[in-house]
Write a protein that holds these residues in place. Structure first.
Motif, PDB file in Angstrom:
ATOM      1  N   LYS A  30       0.845  -1.336  -0.148  1.00 47.70           N
ATOM      2  CA  LYS A  30      -0.025  -0.014  -0.075  1.00 47.70           C
ATOM      3  C   LYS A  30       0.604   1.338  -0.037  1.00 47.70           C
ATOM      4  O   LYS A  30       0.832   2.317  -0.942  1.00 47.70           O
ATOM      5  N   ASN A  31       1.806   1.106   0.570  1.00 48.33           N
ATOM      6  CA  ASN A  31       2.799   2.165   0.803  1.00 48.33           C
ATOM      7  C   ASN A  31       3.682   2.452  -0.530  1.00 48.33           C
ATOM      8  O   ASN A  31       3.832   3.466  -0.934  1.00 48.33           O
ATOM      9  N   LEU A  32       3.835   1.349  -1.073  1.00 45.15           N
ATOM     10  CA  LEU A  32       4.659   1.347  -2.451  1.00 45.15           C
ATOM     11  C   LEU A  32       3.372   1.835  -3.644  1.00 45.15           C
ATOM     12  O   LEU A  32       4.179   2.227  -4.655  1.00 45.15           O
ATOM     13  N   ASP A  33       2.269   2.018  -3.442  1.00 44.69           N
ATOM     14  CA  ASP A  33       1.335   2.108  -4.480  1.00 44.69           C
ATOM     15  C   ASP A  33       0.906   3.799  -4.332  1.00 44.69           C
ATOM     16  O   ASP A  33       0.125   4.328  -4.098  1.00 44.69           O
ATOM     17  N   SER A  34       2.382   4.697  -4.810  1.00 40.77           N
ATOM     18  CA  SER A  34       2.269   5.996  -4.834  1.00 40.77           C
ATOM     19  C   SER A  34       3.307   6.380  -6.145  1.00 40.77           C
ATOM     20  O   SER A  34       3.966   5.695  -6.600  1.00 40.77           O
ATOM     21  N   ALA A 183       4.216  25.827 -10.262  1.00 43.13           N
ATOM     22  CA  ALA A 183       5.041  24.519  -9.977  1.00 43.13           C
ATOM     23  C   ALA A 183       4.074  23.483  -9.430  1.00 43.13           C
ATOM     24  O   ALA A 183       4.202  22.131  -9.940  1.00 43.13           O
ATOM     25  N   THR A 184       2.888  23.761  -8.677  1.00 40.08           N
ATOM     26  CA  THR A 184       1.887  22.621  -8.280  1.00 40.08           C
ATOM     27  C   THR A 184       1.396  21.956  -9.493  1.00 40.08           C
ATOM     28  O   THR A 184       1.036  20.724  -9.597  1.00 40.08           O
ATOM     29  N   LYS A 185       0.829  22.950 -10.218  1.00 45.20           N
ATOM     30  CA  LYS A 185       0.280  22.633 -11.577  1.00 45.20           C
ATOM     31  C   LYS A 185       1.079  21.730 -12.416  1.00 45.20           C
ATOM     32  O   LYS A 185       0.485  20.749 -13.023  1.00 45.20           O
ATOM     33  N   ASP A 186       2.166  22.004 -12.446  1.00 45.33           N
ATOM     34  CA  ASP A 186       3.317  21.507 -13.261  1.00 45.33           C
ATOM     35  C   ASP A 186       3.248  19.797 -12.651  1.00 45.33           C
ATOM     36  O   ASP A 186       3.391  18.990 -13.752  1.00 45.33           O
ATOM     37  N   ALA A 187       3.485  19.963 -11.410  1.00 48.32           N
ATOM     38  CA  ALA A 187       3.739  18.581 -10.959  1.00 48.32           C
ATOM     39  C   ALA A 187       2.492  17.598 -11.148  1.00 48.32           C
ATOM     40  O   ALA A 187       2.617  16.495 -11.374  1.00 48.32           O
ATOM     41  N   ASN A 188       1.369  18.374 -10.924  1.00 52.22           N
ATOM     42  CA  ASN A 188       0.142  17.481 -10.972  1.00 52.22           C
ATOM     43  C   ASN A 188       0.119  16.966 -12.608  1.00 52.22           C
ATOM     44  O   ASN A 188      -0.464  15.638 -12.714  1.00 52.22           O
ATOM     45  N   GLU A 189       0.345  17.820 -13.395  1.00 48.50           N
ATOM     46  CA  GLU A 189       0.182  17.282 -15.010  1.00 48.50           C
ATOM     47  C   GLU A 189       1.224  16.108 -15.231  1.00 48.50           C
ATOM     48  O   GLU A 189       0.910  15.392 -16.037  1.00 48.50           O
ATOM     49  N   ARG A 190       2.244  16.356 -14.658  1.00 47.00           N
ATOM     50  CA  ARG A 190       3.370  15.308 -14.809  1.00 47.00           C
ATOM     51  C   ARG A 190       2.958  13.974 -14.305  1.00 47.00           C
ATOM     52  O   ARG A 190       2.838  12.976 -14.792  1.00 47.00           O
ATOM     53  N   GLY A 198       0.513   4.575 -17.884  1.00 42.54           N
ATOM     54  CA  GLY A 198       0.599   3.114 -17.398  1.00 42.54           C
ATOM     55  C   GLY A 198      -1.014   2.564 -17.307  1.00 42.54           C
ATOM     56  O   GLY A 198      -1.032   1.662 -16.450  1.00 42.54           O
ATOM     57  N   ASP A 199      -1.857   3.152 -17.689  1.00 42.45           N
ATOM     58  CA  ASP A 199      -3.305   2.867 -17.502  1.00 42.45           C
ATOM     59  C   ASP A 199      -3.845   2.762 -16.262  1.00 42.45           C
ATOM     60  O   ASP A 199      -4.375   1.853 -15.618  1.00 42.45           O
ATOM     61  N   GLY A 200      -3.218   3.631 -15.314  1.00 43.48           N
ATOM     62  CA  GLY A 200      -3.363   3.786 -13.813  1.00 43.48           C
ATOM     63  C   GLY A 200      -4.551   4.976 -13.732  1.00 43.48           C
ATOM     64  O   GLY A 200      -4.722   5.716 -14.702  1.00 43.48           O
ATOM     65  N   ASN A 201      -4.746   5.356 -12.495  1.00 45.92           N
ATOM     66  CA  ASN A 201      -5.347   6.318 -11.995  1.00 45.92           C
ATOM     67  C   ASN A 201      -4.686   7.085 -10.755  1.00 45.92           C
ATOM     68  O   ASN A 201      -4.096   6.367  -9.892  1.00 45.92           O
ATOM     69  N   LEU A 202      -4.716   8.296 -10.875  1.00 45.71           N
ATOM     70  CA  LEU A 202      -4.217   9.200  -9.456  1.00 45.71           C
ATOM     71  C   LEU A 202      -5.187   9.468  -8.581  1.00 45.71           C
ATOM     72  O   LEU A 202      -6.327   9.618  -8.691  1.00 45.71           O
ATOM     73  N   GLY A 203      -4.588   8.928  -7.312  1.00 43.72           N
ATOM     74  CA  GLY A 203      -5.538   8.902  -6.207  1.00 43.72           C
ATOM     75  C   GLY A 203      -5.229  10.343  -5.568  1.00 43.72           C
ATOM     76  O   GLY A 203      -4.910  11.274  -6.038  1.00 43.72           O
ATOM     77  N   THR A 242      10.574  24.918  -6.760  1.00 45.61           N
ATOM     78  CA  THR A 242       9.962  23.461  -7.338  1.00 45.61           C
ATOM     79  C   THR A 242       9.227  23.209  -6.078  1.00 45.61           C
ATOM     80  O   THR A 242       9.315  23.643  -4.733  1.00 45.61           O
ATOM     81  N   VAL A 243       8.239  22.288  -6.449  1.00 46.78           N
ATOM     82  CA  VAL A 243       7.207  21.643  -5.491  1.00 46.78           C
ATOM     83  C   VAL A 243       7.260  20.236  -5.796  1.00 46.78           C
ATOM     84  O   VAL A 243       7.220  19.532  -6.916  1.00 46.78           O
ATOM     85  N   ARG A 244       7.408  19.230  -4.524  1.00 48.88           N
ATOM     86  CA  ARG A 244       7.391  17.920  -4.950  1.00 48.88           C
ATOM     87  C   ARG A 244       5.878  17.436  -4.385  1.00 48.88           C
ATOM     88  O   ARG A 244       5.628  17.604  -3.125  1.00 48.88           O
ATOM     89  N   LEU A 245       5.420  16.629  -5.101  1.00 49.83           N
ATOM     90  CA  LEU A 245       3.879  16.185  -4.655  1.00 49.83           C
ATOM     91  C   LEU A 245       3.966  14.639  -4.691  1.00 49.83           C
ATOM     92  O   LEU A 245       4.556  14.091  -5.376  1.00 49.83           O
ATOM     93  N   GLU A 246       3.440  14.058  -3.762  1.00 44.87           N
ATOM     94  CA  GLU A 246       3.325  12.498  -3.728  1.00 44.87           C
ATOM     95  C   GLU A 246       1.882  12.195  -3.671  1.00 44.87           C
ATOM     96  O   GLU A 246       0.818  12.633  -2.706  1.00 44.87           O
ATOM     97  N   TYR A 247       1.530  11.267  -4.470  1.00 45.83           N
ATOM     98  CA  TYR A 247       0.033  10.806  -4.924  1.00 45.83           C
ATOM     99  C   TYR A 247      -0.190   9.307  -4.771  1.00 45.83           C
ATOM    100  O   TYR A 247       0.665   8.733  -4.784  1.00 45.83           O
ATOM    101  N   GLU A 248      -1.414   9.085  -4.065  1.00 48.32           N
ATOM    102  CA  GLU A 248      -1.627   7.646  -3.990  1.00 48.32           C
ATOM    103  C   GLU A 248      -2.107   7.198  -5.422  1.00 48.32           C
ATOM    104  O   GLU A 248      -2.239   7.869  -6.177  1.00 48.32           O
ATOM    105  N   LEU A 249      -1.821   6.146  -5.642  1.00 42.47           N
ATOM    106  CA  LEU A 249      -2.303   5.233  -6.898  1.00 42.47           C
ATOM    107  C   LEU A 249      -3.470   4.392  -6.627  1.00 42.47           C
ATOM    108  O   LEU A 249      -3.674   3.453  -5.869  1.00 42.47           O
ATOM    109  N   ASP A 250      -4.742   4.688  -7.430  1.00 42.70           N
ATOM    110  CA  ASP A 250      -5.733   3.693  -7.213  1.00 42.70           C
ATOM    111  C   ASP A 250      -5.871   2.605  -7.936  1.00 42.70           C
ATOM    112  O   ASP A 250      -5.210   2.655  -9.107  1.00 42.70           O
TER     113      ASP A 250
END
Length: 250
Positions: A30-34, A183-190, A198-203, A242-250
């Motif tokens: 679960k921790n790795l799914d990000s 920077a936040t918008k750029d990170a989200n788009e990336r 990768g056919d995934g979903n951003l959580g 720069t802004v670093r964002l960490e998202y969960e993967l659904d």
């Protein structure tokens, strides 16, 4: 009967152990799914504030004479800048600073032994002059122009020591806020592009952190500094964060 009890205890222990290991494995996955991404916000801008200063000195064995001479020189310096198109309220003089000066005298005694002695050599009086402008392009241009012409004062017997011009920006908080948003918008788009590929979903967003706010001269190749860079020598600047964002993967 004892064998049956032992078997039951062993079986229960195996089940509990399996549940603990399975739960740990599940939490680890679960921790790795990000996904972690870094976004960049950057903007070129022109400074709208300027500060320039200089100083001139005079020397005399008598402190009153030194003071009267620096006051006389101040009038000459003031007239010089007024003659260059400045109004009296567009520059200011600082307080006169006095410093005792000493010189080293070498002497020898009867035994040819060398001795060095500090001898009072008079007073040095120093006067500063400062120019500043904020959101006033005309005054900024005039300050920039006159800063390279102070050598003309030598003809009046005054040597003005000029400091480097400093350029700053009056609305850094607003600039920094817009860079964080970009920077936040750029990170989200990336992150979205990577996950979609990768056919995934951003959580949900798990955590966010901000890098150091940097201001450099436009075109500068200076490396980022851990403590941040704030260039005050360039009129045309570039701000970045720069802004670093960490998202969960659904």
């Amino acid at each position: 009967m004892e064998k049956i009890k032992s078997s039951i205890i062993i079986a229960a222990a195996i089940i509990i152990t399996a549940w603990i290991l399975g739960n740990s494995f599940q939490n680890r996955n679960k921790n790795l799914d990000s996904i972690t991404v870094i976004g960049l916000g950057t903007k070129d801008f022109v400074s709208d504030e300027i500060l320039w200063s200089g100083s001139f000195t005079t020397n005399s064995l008598d402190i009153k004479t030194a003071y009267n001479k620096i006051v006389s020189d101040q009038k000459i310096v003031s007239d010089f800048f007024i003659g260059k198109g400045f109004k009296p309220n567009e520059f200011s003089f600082g307080a006169v600073n006095f410093q005792k000066k000493f010189r080293e005298v070498r002497s020898e005694n009867a035994e040819n032994q060398t001795r060095y002695e500090q001898v009072f050599d008079g007073y040095e009086a120093t006067q500063t002059i400062s120019f500043s402008a904020k959101k006033n392009p005309d005054l900024m241009n005039r300050i920039e122009s006159v800063s390279s012409k102070t050598s003309e004062l030598v003809n009046s017997g005054i040597e003005l020591s000029s400091n480097s011009i400093q350029y700053t920006y009056s609305n850094l908080p607003s600039l920094k806020q817009s860079l964080i948003e970009n920077a936040t918008k750029d990170a989200n788009e990336r992150a979205t592009k990577i996950v979609n590929t990768g056919d995934g979903n951003l959580g949900k967003l798990k955590r966010a952190s901000m890098g150091v706010f940097q201001i450099t001269g436009q075109g500068s190749t200076e490396d980022d500094s851990y403590g941040g860079i704030n260039d005050t020598f360039s009129k045309n600047k570039t701000a970045r964060i720069t802004v670093r964002l960490e998202y969960e993967l659904d």
